[in-house]
Design a protein around this motif. Structure first.
Motif, short mmCIF file in Angstrom:
data_model
loop_
_atom_site.label_atom_id
_atom_site.label_comp_id
_atom_site.label_asym_id
_atom_site.label_seq_id
_atom_site.Cartn_x
_atom_site.Cartn_y
_atom_site.Cartn_z
N THR A 1 0.85 -1.19 0.00
CA THR A 1 0.00 0.00 0.00
C THR A 1 0.89 1.24 0.00
O THR A 1 2.10 1.15 0.23
N ASP A 2 0.26 2.37 -0.23
CA ASP A 2 0.95 3.65 -0.11
C ASP A 2 0.50 4.40 1.14
O ASP A 2 0.86 5.56 1.35
N ALA A 3 -0.30 3.75 1.95
CA ALA A 3 -0.90 4.39 3.12
C ALA A 3 0.08 4.47 4.29
O ALA A 3 0.96 3.62 4.42
N PRO A 4 -0.09 5.48 5.13
CA PRO A 4 0.68 5.52 6.36
C PRO A 4 0.26 4.34 7.24
O PRO A 4 -0.90 3.91 7.21
N HIS B 1 11.17 4.63 9.11
CA HIS B 1 10.42 4.57 7.86
C HIS B 1 9.45 5.76 7.81
O HIS B 1 8.73 6.01 8.78
N PRO B 2 9.42 6.49 6.70
CA PRO B 2 8.59 7.70 6.63
C PRO B 2 7.09 7.44 6.75
O PRO B 2 6.34 8.35 7.09
N ARG B 3 6.65 6.20 6.49
CA ARG B 3 5.21 5.92 6.56
C ARG B 3 4.81 5.13 7.80
O ARG B 3 3.65 4.80 7.98
N LEU B 4 5.75 4.85 8.67
CA LEU B 4 5.46 4.04 9.86
C LEU B 4 5.53 4.90 11.11
O LEU B 4 6.52 5.60 11.34
N ARG B 5 4.49 4.82 11.91
CA ARG B 5 4.43 5.57 13.17
C ARG B 5 4.01 4.60 14.27
O ARG B 5 2.98 3.95 14.18
N PHE B 6 4.83 4.50 15.32
CA PHE B 6 4.51 3.70 16.49
C PHE B 6 4.05 4.62 17.60
O PHE B 6 4.71 5.61 17.90
N ILE B 7 2.93 4.29 18.21
CA ILE B 7 2.41 5.07 19.34
C ILE B 7 2.45 4.16 20.57
O ILE B 7 1.72 3.17 20.64
N ALA B 8 3.30 4.51 21.51
CA ALA B 8 3.45 3.71 22.74
C ALA B 8 2.23 3.86 23.63
O ALA B 8 1.48 4.85 23.54
N LEU C 1 -9.18 6.30 15.12
CA LEU C 1 -10.08 5.55 14.25
C LEU C 1 -10.78 6.44 13.24
O LEU C 1 -11.12 6.00 12.15
N ASP C 2 -11.00 7.70 13.61
CA ASP C 2 -11.65 8.64 12.68
C ASP C 2 -10.72 9.03 11.53
O ASP C 2 -11.16 9.60 10.55
N GLN C 3 -9.43 8.72 11.66
CA GLN C 3 -8.44 9.17 10.68
C GLN C 3 -7.85 8.06 9.83
O GLN C 3 -6.99 8.32 9.00
N VAL C 4 -8.28 6.82 10.04
CA VAL C 4 -7.67 5.70 9.33
C VAL C 4 -8.65 5.07 8.35
O VAL C 4 -9.86 5.18 8.49
N ALA C 5 -8.08 4.39 7.35
CA ALA C 5 -8.91 3.67 6.37
C ALA C 5 -9.58 2.48 7.02
O ALA C 5 -10.69 2.11 6.68
#
Length: 85
Positions: free
Chosen positions: A17-20, A51-58, A69-73
């Motif tokens: 995918t090209d998605a974050p 990675h520019p498209r990967l974000r980890f939230i601890a 959830l309001d911001q994701v596909a």
């Protein structure tokens, strides 16, 4: 094994995918009774680097999971847990 599932799911999403891709550690893991010994941030960094498209939230980060959830596909849940969607 959750770590294998997380790595392979993130790998698939990044390659197909090209998605974050946002990985949110379960917020309950900030509590002693639910904390695991797995360091998911380190795990993802070891496999994917910065990675520019990967974000980890601890778990301890002050992020509201429901607002995410309001911001994701669409959410992807661990197959070992009930996924309410």
């Amino acid at each position: 094994d959750n770590t294998h599932w997380i790595v392979e799911t993130v790998r698939y999403l990044l390659e197909h995918t090209d998605a974050p891709v946002v990985v949110r550690q379960h917020p309950a893991e900030r509590l002693d009774v639910a904390r695991t010994t797995d360091d998911y941030g380190e795990l993802l960094h070891r496999h994917f680097g910065v990675h520019p498209r990967l974000r980890f939230i601890a778990a301890a980060e002050p992020v509201n999971s429901y607002s995410l959830l309001d911001q994701v596909a669409g959410p992807v849940g661990d197959p070992g847990y009930a996924n309410p969607t």
